[in-house]
Design a protein around this motif. Structure first.
Motif, PDB file in Angstrom:
ATOM      1  N   ALA A  25       0.862  -1.187   0.000  1.00  0.00           N
ATOM      2  CA  ALA A  25       0.000   0.000   0.000  1.00  0.00           C
ATOM      3  C   ALA A  25       0.894   1.231   0.000  1.00  0.00           C
ATOM      4  CB  ALA A  25      -0.899   0.007   1.233  1.00  0.00           C
ATOM      5  N   GLN A  26       0.266   2.382  -0.098  1.00  0.00           N
ATOM      6  CA  GLN A  26       1.005   3.634   0.053  1.00  0.00           C
ATOM      7  C   GLN A  26       0.326   4.490   1.107  1.00  0.00           C
ATOM      8  OE1 GLN A  26       1.172   5.955  -3.546  1.00  0.00           O
ATOM      9  NE2 GLN A  26      -0.753   5.144  -4.266  1.00  0.00           N
ATOM     10  N   MET A  27       1.154   5.280   1.783  1.00  0.00           N
ATOM     11  CA  MET A  27       0.661   6.113   2.873  1.00  0.00           C
ATOM     12  C   MET A  27       1.008   7.567   2.582  1.00  0.00           C
ATOM     13  SD  MET A  27       1.577   5.950   6.947  1.00  0.00           S
ATOM     14  CE  MET A  27       3.335   6.270   6.727  1.00  0.00           C
ATOM     15  N   ILE A  28       0.008   8.418   2.731  1.00  0.00           N
ATOM     16  CA  ILE A  28       0.169   9.857   2.521  1.00  0.00           C
ATOM     17  C   ILE A  28      -0.160  10.552   3.837  1.00  0.00           C
ATOM     18  CG2 ILE A  28      -0.769  11.873   1.315  1.00  0.00           C
ATOM     19  CD1 ILE A  28      -1.242   9.958  -1.063  1.00  0.00           C
ATOM     20  N   ILE A  29       0.699  11.471   4.240  1.00  0.00           N
ATOM     21  CA  ILE A  29       0.453  12.268   5.439  1.00  0.00           C
ATOM     22  C   ILE A  29      -0.204  13.572   4.982  1.00  0.00           C
ATOM     23  CG2 ILE A  29       1.469  13.374   7.461  1.00  0.00           C
ATOM     24  CD1 ILE A  29       1.806  10.287   7.358  1.00  0.00           C
TER      25      ILE A  29
END
Length: 130
Positions: A98-102
């Motif tokens: 997955a990818q995580m964006i702050i």
């Protein structure tokens, strides 16, 4: 640790990796461990999103996308993955899942009141044309 594939100037999302070997059976959601816990400052959230290559090539998605990690959460991040394909899909320890964006967010307090009139009114789905 999460990493940007091309650096933070070119990528919005950091890759999250699995810390377990598992198999995603078709149609069965599964929480896959990342081994990661984070502490976000107030006013920030982490958004967990599908990886486009996994979605296109293998029909693997995140059913609650984007998943939200609140600033008060201190547990391990797990990614809910769903195999929309027809065959089991193996996940290996270290695979990017997955990818995580702050992102910043504004907290609001809702109050009960009458709504103002607009030209659109209650026009919803399809109200502006096709």
């Amino acid at each position: 640790m999460p990493k940007y594939a091309h650096g933070p100037l070119e990528d919005a999302g950091m890759d999250l990796c699995s810390v377990v070997d598992t198999v995603l059976e078709p149609g069965v959601p599964q929480a896959v461990a990342t081994g990661l816990s984070i502490e976000l400052p107030p006013g920030y959230e982490a958004q967990v999103r599908p990886r486009s290559g996994m979605a296109l090539k293998h029909a693997i998605t995140i059913p609650n996308s984007p998943g939200t990690v609140d600033p008060g959460y201190r547990g391990e991040l797990k990614v809910i993955l769903l195999n929309l394909g027809k065959a089991p899909y193996p996940i290996a320890k270290g695979d990017r899942i997955a990818q995580m964006i702050i992102a910043r967010y504004e907290g609001v307090e809702l109050v009960e009141s009458e709504l103002s009139e607009t030209a659109r009114g209650e026009g919803g789905f399809g109200s502006s044309g096709r």
